[in-house]
Design an enzyme around this catalytic site. Sequence first.
Site, PDB file in Angstrom:
ATOM      1  N   SER A 136       7.569  -1.871  -8.408  1.00 48.97           N
ATOM      2  CA  SER A 136       7.203  -0.772  -9.308  1.00 48.97           C
ATOM      3  C   SER A 136       7.500   0.601  -8.706  1.00 48.97           C
ATOM      4  O   SER A 136       7.350   0.810  -7.499  1.00 48.97           O
ATOM      5  CB  SER A 136       5.711  -0.859  -9.630  1.00 48.97           C
ATOM      6  OG  SER A 136       5.277   0.344 -10.239  1.00 48.97           O
ATOM      7  N   THR A 186      12.285   1.721 -17.109  1.00 48.40           N
ATOM      8  CA  THR A 186      11.224   1.537 -18.113  1.00 48.40           C
ATOM      9  C   THR A 186      11.245   2.726 -19.061  1.00 48.40           C
ATOM     10  O   THR A 186      11.044   3.874 -18.650  1.00 48.40           O
ATOM     11  CB  THR A 186       9.853   1.383 -17.426  1.00 48.40           C
ATOM     12  OG1 THR A 186       9.902   0.210 -16.613  1.00 48.40           O
ATOM     13  CG2 THR A 186       8.731   1.237 -18.443  1.00 48.40           C
ATOM     14  N   LYS A 267      13.883  -1.642 -19.952  1.00 48.25           N
ATOM     15  CA  LYS A 267      12.592  -2.305 -20.246  1.00 48.25           C
ATOM     16  C   LYS A 267      11.856  -1.521 -21.327  1.00 48.25           C
ATOM     17  O   LYS A 267      11.732  -0.298 -21.238  1.00 48.25           O
ATOM     18  CB  LYS A 267      11.754  -2.368 -18.964  1.00 48.25           C
ATOM     19  CG  LYS A 267      10.368  -2.981 -19.118  1.00 48.25           C
ATOM     20  CD  LYS A 267       9.739  -3.226 -17.752  1.00 48.25           C
ATOM     21  CE  LYS A 267       8.370  -3.889 -17.823  1.00 48.25           C
ATOM     22  NZ  LYS A 267       7.264  -2.940 -17.996  1.00 48.25           N
ATOM     23  N   HIS A 291       4.798  -3.004 -22.700  1.00 51.62           N
ATOM     24  CA  HIS A 291       4.014  -2.527 -21.559  1.00 51.62           C
ATOM     25  C   HIS A 291       2.609  -3.136 -21.580  1.00 51.62           C
ATOM     26  O   HIS A 291       1.630  -2.507 -21.184  1.00 51.62           O
ATOM     27  CB  HIS A 291       3.938  -0.999 -21.593  1.00 51.62           C
ATOM     28  CG  HIS A 291       3.934  -0.345 -20.240  1.00 51.62           C
ATOM     29  ND1 HIS A 291       5.031   0.272 -19.712  1.00 51.62           N
ATOM     30  CD2 HIS A 291       2.954  -0.203 -19.301  1.00 51.62           C
ATOM     31  CE1 HIS A 291       4.730   0.776 -18.516  1.00 51.62           C
ATOM     32  NE2 HIS A 291       3.479   0.496 -18.242  1.00 51.62           N
TER      33      HIS A 291
HETATM   34  C1  FNR Z   1       1.888  -2.146 -15.842  1.00 53.80           C
HETATM   35  N1  FNR Z   1       3.200  -2.137 -16.297  1.00 53.80           N
HETATM   36  C2  FNR Z   1       4.147  -1.374 -15.644  1.00 53.80           C
HETATM   37  N2  FNR Z   1       5.427  -1.375 -16.072  1.00 53.80           N
HETATM   38  C3  FNR Z   1       6.386  -0.679 -15.413  1.00 53.80           C
HETATM   39  O1  FNR Z   1       7.540  -0.707 -15.814  1.00 53.80           O
HETATM   40  N3  FNR Z   1       6.042   0.040 -14.302  1.00 53.80           N
HETATM   41  C4  FNR Z   1       4.778   0.109 -13.817  1.00 53.80           C
HETATM   42  O2  FNR Z   1       4.510   0.740 -12.814  1.00 53.80           O
HETATM   43  C5  FNR Z   1       3.777  -0.602 -14.529  1.00 53.80           C
HETATM   44  N4  FNR Z   1       2.481  -0.549 -14.129  1.00 53.80           N
HETATM   45  C6  FNR Z   1       1.524  -1.317 -14.758  1.00 53.80           C
HETATM   46  C7  FNR Z   1       0.214  -1.302 -14.295  1.00 53.80           C
HETATM   47  C8  FNR Z   1      -0.732  -2.140 -14.882  1.00 53.80           C
HETATM   48  C9  FNR Z   1      -2.128  -2.137 -14.345  1.00 53.80           C
HETATM   49  C10 FNR Z   1      -0.360  -2.999 -15.936  1.00 53.80           C
HETATM   50  C11 FNR Z   1      -1.341  -3.955 -16.542  1.00 53.80           C
HETATM   51  C12 FNR Z   1       0.921  -2.978 -16.411  1.00 53.80           C
HETATM   52  C13 FNR Z   1       3.627  -3.028 -17.392  1.00 53.80           C
HETATM   53  C14 FNR Z   1       4.063  -4.387 -16.853  1.00 53.80           C
HETATM   54  O3  FNR Z   1       5.286  -4.302 -16.182  1.00 53.80           O
HETATM   55  C15 FNR Z   1       4.231  -5.409 -18.001  1.00 53.80           C
HETATM   56  O4  FNR Z   1       5.080  -4.876 -18.980  1.00 53.80           O
HETATM   57  C16 FNR Z   1       2.874  -5.783 -18.632  1.00 53.80           C
HETATM   58  O5  FNR Z   1       1.904  -5.981 -17.632  1.00 53.80           O
HETATM   59  C17 FNR Z   1       3.011  -7.033 -19.480  1.00 53.80           C
HETATM   60  O6  FNR Z   1       1.831  -7.279 -20.192  1.00 53.80           O
HETATM   61  P1  FNR Z   1       0.724  -8.366 -19.711  1.00 53.80           P
HETATM   62  O7  FNR Z   1       1.401  -9.690 -19.619  1.00 53.80           O
HETATM   63  O8  FNR Z   1       0.212  -7.893 -18.396  1.00 53.80           O
HETATM   64  O9  FNR Z   1      -0.306  -8.296 -20.779  1.00 53.80           O
END
Ligand code: FNR
Length: 394
Positions: A136, A186, A267, A291
């Site tokens: 990330s 993203t 993404k 997300h």
């Molecule tokens: C994320 N997600 C996310 N996406 C991304 O591109 N960069 C990031 O830094 C983050 N950070 C992040 C933090 C937290 C706490 C969560 C829950 C999610 C989104 C992540 O990559 C992904 O798209 C989602 O978590 C998918 O959904 P579910 O399966 O967790 O419900």
Amino acid sequence: MALPPPLPTGFGPARQGEVYMKAMLGGQKPIQPISQAGLEAAAREKITPEAWAYIAGGAGSGATIAANRAALDRWQIVPRMLRDVSVRDLSVSVLGKQRAHPLMLAPIGVQEMVHADADLATAKAAKTVGVPMIISNQASFPMEAIAAELGDTPFWFQLYWGKSDALVASLVRRAEACGAEAIVVTLDTSILGWRTQDLDLGFLPFLKAQGIAQYTSDPVFRGLLGDNADDKHAQSVLFMTTYSNPALTWDKLAYLRDHTKLPVFLKGINHRDDAARAVALGMDGLIVSNHGGRQVDGAIGAIDALEHVALAAAGRVPVLFDSGIRGGADIFKALALGATSVLIGRPYIYGLALNGANGVASVLTDMLAELDLTLGLAGCASVAEVTREMLTRA
Ligand code: FNR
């Protein structure tokens, strides 16, 4: 005398065997709940209300989180019988690279909220289980340190395209230098979503200088801070004013092409026209995602966007999927609707909170086990056999 038939093989029986044998013969229970509801509840008990709000929370009323699950539940698997599924092949090919299975770790920021080792622990688990990781942009450690922990395990770098193009170029250059195999941009976070649970607590980790290690370790970001490069308050403020860029448009993608030779994935694609445009612009892959329901409240359940995006991509580029995946059946459904691989999100953070690297490894092993068993029980011996015909709409 004829040899007995081979024992059932694969991730599923191996994991089941381990769990049952350890418990029945050694009196040793699993280190954490295996059911998703149990895992979530145990993690919630362990972490702070702020961490729970940030991780489990979503945008607005939470309707998109609910839609992700409801949409997955509307698709149902139609199992087929009497096919030889004694050997199951979970392997997939992503951009010409063979992978043992279709799982990857979604990029998740601010992991230090639940465990001090954060992304380093996640990387350790990724290496142990053999699951490629998407590092990330909001990680708690610089990408170079996470890459070192990953060793030979493949990883991609996820980029947030902020207001400084020079910073974008620097982050991408660093990702390339430390061995990332692809860049994931993203797109759905051009502005931070209206996250009601976080707003209720008045808590945002970045203002505590959490989750900004990629920035504070970056020469361009530090250059912008000048004499204040090590001042946490100044770091947080600069981050908050530069990390996102709502003015970003399609034509800017050419800038990225000019600054990296790595494949680029987008993404946050949910519409077939966006998918077609990305492919026309020469992007190398798409990730269907909302997300995890954290950005647009009241959005389409992500799995309902997948089929359209996959049709628009028409096999020209890989289409990956996340948002709502909680077990093997969900992964099976995503594969059937056109995903090449699936990203695991929140569940591994709950594992991290409970047991660090071992907790993440446990979640990943269980996902693979359940996927393997779902494949076999549905009558599929390989991922190639997981087609749209295996599903029906409830
Ligand atoms: C994320 N997600 C996310 N996406 C991304 O591109 N960069 C990031 O830094 C983050 N950070 C992040 C933090 C937290 C706490 C969560 C829950 C999610 C989104 C992540 O990559 C992904 O798209 C989602 O978590 C998918 O959904 P579910 O399966 O967790 O419900």
